[in-house]
Scaffold this motif. Structure first.
Motif, PDB file in Angstrom:
ATOM      1  N   PRO A  47      34.354  45.099  40.212  1.00 25.17           N
ATOM      2  CA  PRO A  47      35.497  44.218  39.945  1.00 25.17           C
ATOM      3  C   PRO A  47      36.492  44.753  38.928  1.00 25.17           C
ATOM      4  O   PRO A  47      36.299  45.832  38.356  1.00 25.17           O
ATOM      5  N   GLY A  48      37.559  43.982  38.693  1.00 23.15           N
ATOM      6  CA  GLY A  48      38.642  44.389  37.805  1.00 23.15           C
ATOM      7  C   GLY A  48      38.151  44.891  36.454  1.00 23.15           C
ATOM      8  O   GLY A  48      38.698  45.849  35.901  1.00 23.15           O
ATOM      9  N   SER A  49      37.112  44.249  35.919  1.00 20.66           N
ATOM     10  CA  SER A  49      36.576  44.661  34.608  1.00 20.66           C
ATOM     11  C   SER A  49      36.120  46.118  34.651  1.00 20.66           C
ATOM     12  O   SER A  49      36.207  46.837  33.647  1.00 20.66           O
ATOM     13  N   MET A  89      39.071  48.301  34.296  1.00 22.01           N
ATOM     14  CA  MET A  89      39.403  48.365  32.871  1.00 22.01           C
ATOM     15  C   MET A  89      38.502  49.401  32.183  1.00 22.01           C
ATOM     16  O   MET A  89      38.978  50.317  31.514  1.00 22.01           O
ATOM     17  N   PHE A 135      42.364  38.851  27.936  1.00 22.50           N
ATOM     18  CA  PHE A 135      42.117  40.184  28.503  1.00 22.50           C
ATOM     19  C   PHE A 135      42.574  41.308  27.582  1.00 22.50           C
ATOM     20  O   PHE A 135      41.984  42.394  27.601  1.00 22.50           O
ATOM     21  N   ARG A 185      39.650  41.869  25.478  1.00 25.10           N
ATOM     22  CA  ARG A 185      38.617  42.705  26.118  1.00 25.10           C
ATOM     23  C   ARG A 185      38.967  44.185  26.045  1.00 25.10           C
ATOM     24  O   ARG A 185      38.097  45.043  25.961  1.00 25.10           O
ATOM     25  N   VAL A 224      48.225  44.111  28.561  1.00 26.49           N
ATOM     26  CA  VAL A 224      48.074  43.419  29.844  1.00 26.49           C
ATOM     27  C   VAL A 224      49.461  42.976  30.303  1.00 26.49           C
ATOM     28  O   VAL A 224      50.146  42.250  29.569  1.00 26.49           O
ATOM     29  N   ALA A 245      50.216  41.025  32.966  1.00 22.53           N
ATOM     30  CA  ALA A 245      50.181  39.615  33.387  1.00 22.53           C
ATOM     31  C   ALA A 245      48.919  38.997  32.798  1.00 22.53           C
ATOM     32  O   ALA A 245      47.823  39.196  33.336  1.00 22.53           O
ATOM     33  N   THR A 260      46.376  36.578  32.443  1.00 25.67           N
ATOM     34  CA  THR A 260      45.902  35.476  33.289  1.00 25.67           C
ATOM     35  C   THR A 260      45.425  34.282  32.468  1.00 25.67           C
ATOM     36  O   THR A 260      45.381  33.166  32.967  1.00 25.67           O
ATOM     37  N   ASP A 300      47.074  46.824  32.279  1.00 20.27           N
ATOM     38  CA  ASP A 300      46.300  45.928  33.156  1.00 20.27           C
ATOM     39  C   ASP A 300      47.278  45.184  34.053  1.00 20.27           C
ATOM     40  O   ASP A 300      48.128  44.433  33.574  1.00 20.27           O
ATOM     41  N   VAL A 315      45.983  43.467  36.820  1.00 19.52           N
ATOM     42  CA  VAL A 315      45.031  42.762  37.694  1.00 19.52           C
ATOM     43  C   VAL A 315      45.717  41.579  38.389  1.00 19.52           C
ATOM     44  O   VAL A 315      45.629  41.416  39.608  1.00 19.52           O
ATOM     45  N   THR A 316      46.409  40.753  37.608  1.00 19.48           N
ATOM     46  CA  THR A 316      47.049  39.575  38.199  1.00 19.48           C
ATOM     47  C   THR A 316      48.452  39.875  38.686  1.00 19.48           C
ATOM     48  O   THR A 316      49.005  39.159  39.511  1.00 19.48           O
ATOM     49  N   GLN A 323      41.134  40.477  44.006  1.00 22.41           N
ATOM     50  CA  GLN A 323      40.974  39.054  44.328  1.00 22.41           C
ATOM     51  C   GLN A 323      42.138  38.153  43.935  1.00 22.41           C
ATOM     52  O   GLN A 323      42.030  36.945  44.010  1.00 22.41           O
ATOM     53  N   LYS A 324      43.245  38.743  43.492  1.00 21.14           N
ATOM     54  CA  LYS A 324      44.355  37.899  43.025  1.00 21.14           C
ATOM     55  C   LYS A 324      45.464  37.944  44.077  1.00 21.14           C
ATOM     56  O   LYS A 324      45.279  37.413  45.157  1.00 21.14           O
TER      57      LYS A 324
HETATM   58  C1  LIG Z   1      44.255  40.253  33.468  1.00 24.21           C
HETATM   59  C2  LIG Z   1      42.835  40.452  33.911  1.00 24.21           C
HETATM   60  N1  LIG Z   1      42.199  41.582  33.594  1.00 24.21           N
HETATM   61  C3  LIG Z   1      40.928  41.817  33.970  1.00 24.21           C
HETATM   62  C4  LIG Z   1      40.227  40.881  34.709  1.00 24.21           C
HETATM   63  C5  LIG Z   1      38.811  41.161  35.092  1.00 24.21           C
HETATM   64  O1  LIG Z   1      38.670  41.204  36.485  1.00 24.21           O
HETATM   65  P1  LIG Z   1      37.284  40.823  37.182  1.00 24.21           P
HETATM   66  O2  LIG Z   1      37.003  39.411  36.880  1.00 24.21           O
HETATM   67  O3  LIG Z   1      37.542  41.118  38.635  1.00 24.21           O
HETATM   68  O4  LIG Z   1      36.251  41.733  36.610  1.00 24.21           O
HETATM   69  C6  LIG Z   1      40.836  39.691  35.069  1.00 24.21           C
HETATM   70  C7  LIG Z   1      40.126  38.653  35.825  1.00 24.21           C
HETATM   71  O5  LIG Z   1      40.526  37.520  35.914  1.00 24.21           O
HETATM   72  C8  LIG Z   1      42.187  39.472  34.662  1.00 24.21           C
HETATM   73  O6  LIG Z   1      42.815  38.346  34.990  1.00 24.21           O
END
Ligand SMILES: Cc1ncc(COP(=O)(O)O)c(C=O)c1O
Length: 397
Positions: A69-71, A74, A96, A99, A143, A145, A147, A172, A174-175, A197-198
């Protein structure tokens, strides 16, 4: 206890992700599994990389989905680019960004945190001050966007500023990807990661990434090995690109999530068919329609207008209303999922996602109608009919 096949309820996903997955993607996932070194699969991988490049608006050779996944996208960027002792300026304006800071520490780097209020964009002036105060910083991370709040930052300006101070950038998206402009090459982003998944309307579990030559040069010049075997790009590239192998032949690194990649291929194909810019416009149009409905009900958006993301709308929970009770009722009565606030915004906001396949007129009408009815039941007088009219007018304009 009898355990049967799992049949999930049919929901409308209007939270912070996952978003609704398009039926074309779901049916692609059900196609027969083939070997991950099968020539047919390898040519699908090549198409997938081409499609990803056009979504990211880049020619970067290293553009591929990380099998997690997105993490993990990262972590891949931070673990590969940050060497022990590297100073990294991290702009934090929500969950995020926080993180990212943690990732720098785990990679052995030294984070310099530039804090902005939750619900606001990253302030370029604060970044400039930090860059001046830390001329030995190597990387800037933020980041685009956020989220957790729905705030969008000005990537072009922040990346340009970082480059003027000789820093690489990790961004980042992701969104952002597929929902609002992401211009990897035009903005000069060095390393970028996204999530499936976004706004791509795919299932969770894949993290598209892209690194330019400057970023790759730093990875290749490392004096210490990347601390994760799985995420070491020097190794992964032997599989995705055939790098370092005789005749550029791909070699086994890990078993790719074959069917998940069919899904991402289909999702990216749909984005290309719609047109990336048209997808950004659709997200913007639908955001304006949702906003019109929410404001007609007297609800307030958290983020100042110029910093608002179209795909993630943070709405203040009106005084006297129980945030969790409203969300629970929306889920049980309308099969509608909205997101809760996180951290300091827990209990104070709802996060309404209009991402990818979830960003459709019928969903906006469902959301405004259902939220209006539930708020009325919870004792807040709102004019749902007027709000629905405003949505329809906005959609028609
Ligand atoms: C901005 C952002 N970065 C990273 C992630 C982490 O992605 P994942 O939950 O797919 O690991 C998310 C997940 O919502 C996110 O919104």
């Amino acid at each position: 206890m009898t355990i049967c096949s799992f049949q999930p309820p049919v929901r409308t996903l209007m939270g912070p992700g996952p978003a609704d997955v398009h039926p074309r993607v779901l049916s692609a996932l059900a196609r027969p599994t083939i070997g991950h070194l099968d020539p047919a699969f390898v040519s699908m991988m090549d198409e997938l990389k081409t499609l990803l490049r056009s979504a990211f608006r880049t020619d970067n050779a290293l553009t591929m989905p990380v099998s997690a996944p997105g993490s993990a996208g990262m972590e891949t960027c931070f673990l590969n680019l940050v060497e022990p002792g590297d100073k990294v300026i991290v702009c934090v304006n929500g969950v995020f960004g926080g993180r990212m800071q943690d990732n720098v520490i785990r990679a052995g780097g030294e984070p310099i945190c530039v804090q902005d209020p939750w619900g606001r964009a990253v302030d370029p002036n604060k970044l400039e001050d930090a860059l001046k105060a830390h001329p030995d910083a190597r990387i800037v991370a933020f980041v685009q966007a956020e989220t957790s709040t729905g705030a969008g930052s000005d990537t072009a300006t922040l990346v340009d500023m970082a480059h003027r101070h000789d820093c690489l950038t990790i961004v980042d998206v992701v969104t952002a990807l597929g929902g609002s402009p992401v211009e990897v090459d035009a903005w000069g982003i060095d390393a970028v990661y996204a999530g499936s998944q976004k706004c791509l309307s795919c299932t969770p579990g894949l993290a598209p990434i892209s690194l330019n030559e400057r970023a790759l040069a730093k990875v290749r010049a490392r004096s210490t090995p990347v601390r994760s075997w799985f995420q070491d790009l020097n190794l992964v590239l032997g599989y995705w690109n055939g790098d370092g192998q005789a005749g550029g032949k791909r070699t086994y690194h890990h078993t790719a999530p074959v069917n998940a990649l069919y899904g991402l291929h289909e999702a990216l194909l749909m984005l290309a068919e719609e047109g990336v810019e048209q997808a950004w416009q659709r997200h913007r149009r639908h955001h304006l329609a949702l906003r019109a409905g929410l404001e007609a009900m007297g609800l307030e958006l958290v983020v100042p207008e110029a910093e608002r993301l179209p795909q993630l709308n943070a709405v203040s929970v009106p005084g006297g209303i129980d945030d969790a009770a409203v969300r629970a009722q929306l889920l049980s009565q309308y099969n509608l999922e909205l997101g809760a606030g996180l951290g300091p915004l827990a209990g104070k906001i709802w996060r309404i996602g209009l991402m990818g396949y979830s960003s459709r007129p019928e969903n906006i009408l469902l959301c405004v109608g259902a939220l209006g009815s539930v708020l009325n039941e919870q004792g807040l007088a709102v004019d749902t009919g007027a709000a629905l009219n405003r949505v329809q007018q906005a959609l028609a304009s």
